[in-house]
Design a protein around this motif. Sequence first.
Motif, PDB file in Angstrom:
ATOM      1  N   ARG A   1      -6.517  -0.691  -0.672  1.00  0.00           N
ATOM      2  CA  ARG A   1      -7.748  -0.471   0.087  1.00  0.00           C
ATOM      3  C   ARG A   1      -7.535  -0.727   1.565  1.00  0.00           C
ATOM      4  NH1 ARG A   1     -11.921   1.933   0.087  1.00  0.00           N
ATOM      5  NH2 ARG A   1     -13.496   0.310   0.280  1.00  0.00           N
ATOM      6  N   GLU A   2      -6.810  -1.804   1.872  1.00  0.00           N
ATOM      7  CA  GLU A   2      -6.583  -2.135   3.275  1.00  0.00           C
ATOM      8  C   GLU A   2      -5.649  -1.138   3.956  1.00  0.00           C
ATOM      9  OE1 GLU A   2      -5.307  -6.199   3.152  1.00  0.00           O
ATOM     10  OE2 GLU A   2      -7.361  -6.921   3.316  1.00  0.00           O
ATOM     11  N   GLU A   3      -4.850  -0.425   3.139  1.00  0.00           N
ATOM     12  CA  GLU A   3      -3.976   0.609   3.692  1.00  0.00           C
ATOM     13  C   GLU A   3      -4.719   1.929   3.841  1.00  0.00           C
ATOM     14  OE1 GLU A   3      -0.809   0.433   4.845  1.00  0.00           O
ATOM     15  OE2 GLU A   3      -1.075  -1.728   4.639  1.00  0.00           O
ATOM     16  N   GLY A   4      -5.993   1.969   3.440  1.00  0.00           N
ATOM     17  CA  GLY A   4      -6.806   3.153   3.665  1.00  0.00           C
ATOM     18  C   GLY A   4      -7.124   3.982   2.444  1.00  0.00           C
ATOM     19  N   ALA A   5      -6.684   3.572   1.254  1.00  0.00           N
ATOM     20  CA  ALA A   5      -6.984   4.329   0.037  1.00  0.00           C
ATOM     21  C   ALA A   5      -8.473   4.223  -0.292  1.00  0.00           C
ATOM     22  CB  ALA A   5      -6.151   3.812  -1.129  1.00  0.00           C
ATOM     23  N   SER A   6      -9.043   5.299  -0.770  1.00  0.00           N
ATOM     24  CA  SER A   6     -10.464   5.283  -1.148  1.00  0.00           C
ATOM     25  C   SER A   6     -10.648   4.506  -2.444  1.00  0.00           C
ATOM     26  CB  SER A   6     -10.973   6.707  -1.347  1.00  0.00           C
ATOM     27  OG  SER A   6     -10.372   7.295  -2.497  1.00  0.00           O
ATOM     28  N   ALA A   7     -11.881   4.073  -2.677  1.00  0.00           N
ATOM     29  CA  ALA A   7     -12.181   3.326  -3.900  1.00  0.00           C
ATOM     30  C   ALA A   7     -11.905   4.162  -5.141  1.00  0.00           C
ATOM     31  CB  ALA A   7     -13.639   2.863  -3.883  1.00  0.00           C
ATOM     32  N   SER A   8     -12.221   5.452  -5.079  1.00  0.00           N
ATOM     33  CA  SER A   8     -12.001   6.314  -6.243  1.00  0.00           C
ATOM     34  C   SER A   8     -10.510   6.505  -6.520  1.00  0.00           C
ATOM     35  CB  SER A   8     -12.683   7.672  -6.038  1.00  0.00           C
ATOM     36  OG  SER A   8     -12.171   8.326  -4.882  1.00  0.00           O
ATOM     37  N   ASP A   9      -9.688   6.586  -5.453  1.00  0.00           N
ATOM     38  CA  ASP A   9      -8.248   6.724  -5.641  1.00  0.00           C
ATOM     39  C   ASP A   9      -7.647   5.453  -6.240  1.00  0.00           C
ATOM     40  OD1 ASP A   9      -8.347   9.261  -4.644  1.00  0.00           O
ATOM     41  OD2 ASP A   9      -7.575   8.757  -2.656  1.00  0.00           O
ATOM     42  N   VAL A  10      -8.103   4.305  -5.774  1.00  0.00           N
ATOM     43  CA  VAL A  10      -7.619   3.039  -6.322  1.00  0.00           C
ATOM     44  C   VAL A  10      -8.036   2.910  -7.787  1.00  0.00           C
ATOM     45  CG1 VAL A  10      -7.754   0.525  -6.148  1.00  0.00           C
ATOM     46  CG2 VAL A  10      -7.613   1.912  -4.074  1.00  0.00           C
TER      47      VAL A  10
ATOM     48  N   LEU B   1     -15.052  -1.242  -5.679  1.00  0.00           N
ATOM     49  CA  LEU B   1     -15.882  -1.673  -4.553  1.00  0.00           C
ATOM     50  C   LEU B   1     -16.475  -3.057  -4.786  1.00  0.00           C
ATOM     51  CD1 LEU B   1     -17.765   1.642  -3.723  1.00  0.00           C
ATOM     52  CD2 LEU B   1     -16.074   0.481  -2.295  1.00  0.00           C
ATOM     53  N   LYS B   2     -16.834  -3.333  -6.016  1.00  0.00           N
ATOM     54  CA  LYS B   2     -17.495  -4.605  -6.322  1.00  0.00           C
ATOM     55  C   LYS B   2     -16.520  -5.768  -6.392  1.00  0.00           C
ATOM     56  CE  LYS B   2     -20.397  -6.814  -9.851  1.00  0.00           C
ATOM     57  NZ  LYS B   2     -21.077  -6.631 -11.149  1.00  0.00           N
ATOM     58  N   THR B   3     -15.358  -5.549  -7.011  1.00  0.00           N
ATOM     59  CA  THR B   3     -14.459  -6.660  -7.296  1.00  0.00           C
ATOM     60  C   THR B   3     -13.149  -6.594  -6.540  1.00  0.00           C
ATOM     61  OG1 THR B   3     -15.363  -6.735  -9.537  1.00  0.00           O
ATOM     62  CG2 THR B   3     -13.302  -7.925  -9.151  1.00  0.00           C
ATOM     63  N   TYR B   4     -12.509  -5.438  -6.553  1.00  0.00           N
ATOM     64  CA  TYR B   4     -11.171  -5.326  -5.998  1.00  0.00           C
ATOM     65  C   TYR B   4     -11.134  -4.762  -4.584  1.00  0.00           C
ATOM     66  CZ  TYR B   4      -9.540  -5.911 -10.794  1.00  0.00           C
ATOM     67  OH  TYR B   4      -9.294  -6.388 -12.048  1.00  0.00           O
ATOM     68  N   GLY B   5     -12.080  -3.875  -4.307  1.00  0.00           N
ATOM     69  CA  GLY B   5     -11.846  -3.015  -3.171  1.00  0.00           C
ATOM     70  C   GLY B   5     -12.301  -3.505  -1.820  1.00  0.00           C
TER      71      GLY B   5
END
Length: 360
Positions: free
Chosen positions: A305-314, A328-332
């Motif tokens: 996420r910090e490298e710019g990946a979207s929540a859906s991609d992660v 988004l809630k826990t990891y992102g």
Amino acid sequence: MIERYTLKNGATRWRAREWDPLRRRYVNVSSGHTSERAAKKSHREWVAAGGMKTLLRARSRITLAEIHERWLELAELSDSTRAVYRNDTKRFVEKYGRLRPGAVERVVALEWKKQRPRDVAALSAMWSWATAAELIPGDHNPWAGLVQKQAGRDLEPGWLLMPDVVRLLALPPVVLAGTYGTVWTAVIGVAAFVGLRPGEIAGLRWDDLRPDEGLIHVQRQYNGKTRTFTLPKHGHKRFVAYPAQARALVDAMPRMHDERVFNGVRGGVLSPGVRDRAWHPIRAAFGRPDMDLYELRHFCATWLREEGASASDVAEQLGHQDGGKLVLKTYGHPRANPALNRIRALMEAVPTNDAQEATA
């Protein structure tokens, strides 16, 4: 359904019947009518008076064992979840299976929770399903409010940074005997840079790895409770990115098995018990003796996420099925204070001897 039948004396009668989902057969809801019209009228009156709910209230012989059997048969559960639920409820059903649901009082549930707290979630799930299926009255649930939410596996914001992962990667060869440390360096690398679940790591086979394409085909996981290989969580196979950081670590380790990538020190399956015996000295040497291996998966998600990946991609990489909501809630979420963490990472990158020389 309305059905005609014949008495022993040859007389014809009519009856109304309904399918009983618990007993898996049709049962009479009214009978003895001298005409089809009378049977239909009786059936309409039965429906108006509550229908199936009336039938359920009349079930004086329904036992928990019968409900348990139907629940495991009909509930929409994955094979692995069904196996876990069967295991977590079998002792309660062995003890109380002959009872009717209404005979299980709140105090019984409280006593059981004290003795076997891990069983409560499965028993509550069985009760909820049976209530929804109208096999148990909705106003009687002795497990209501007893299921405690599991503690999250996420970390405090800003705890695990890349320098921490690098330090973790260096520890297995130091604390584990022989070449087994190299295997565990690769385990940590796959957990941190690919984000696989521990059970999915244990389920990897060599033909799942596609280094030339930069992909891993995640097709199975090892279930510690059933001691079997099953489909990944949610029952979905998936392809995930296989980055160079992880590939290099896997390439550097010895092959201990012809099929499985990761194994125990004696070549067996990397089961939870085997995994813990290797992971514990690593995390203890790291200074976090209670750290869960799962936290490396958290690092992967937050790092991406910090490298710019979207929540859906992660979410796709992690194997979530919600399109990114859990990410988004826990990891992102980016860490609470990115600037502070960048400074911390920079400081930790400075070798200790350099700092000592600067203060000499």
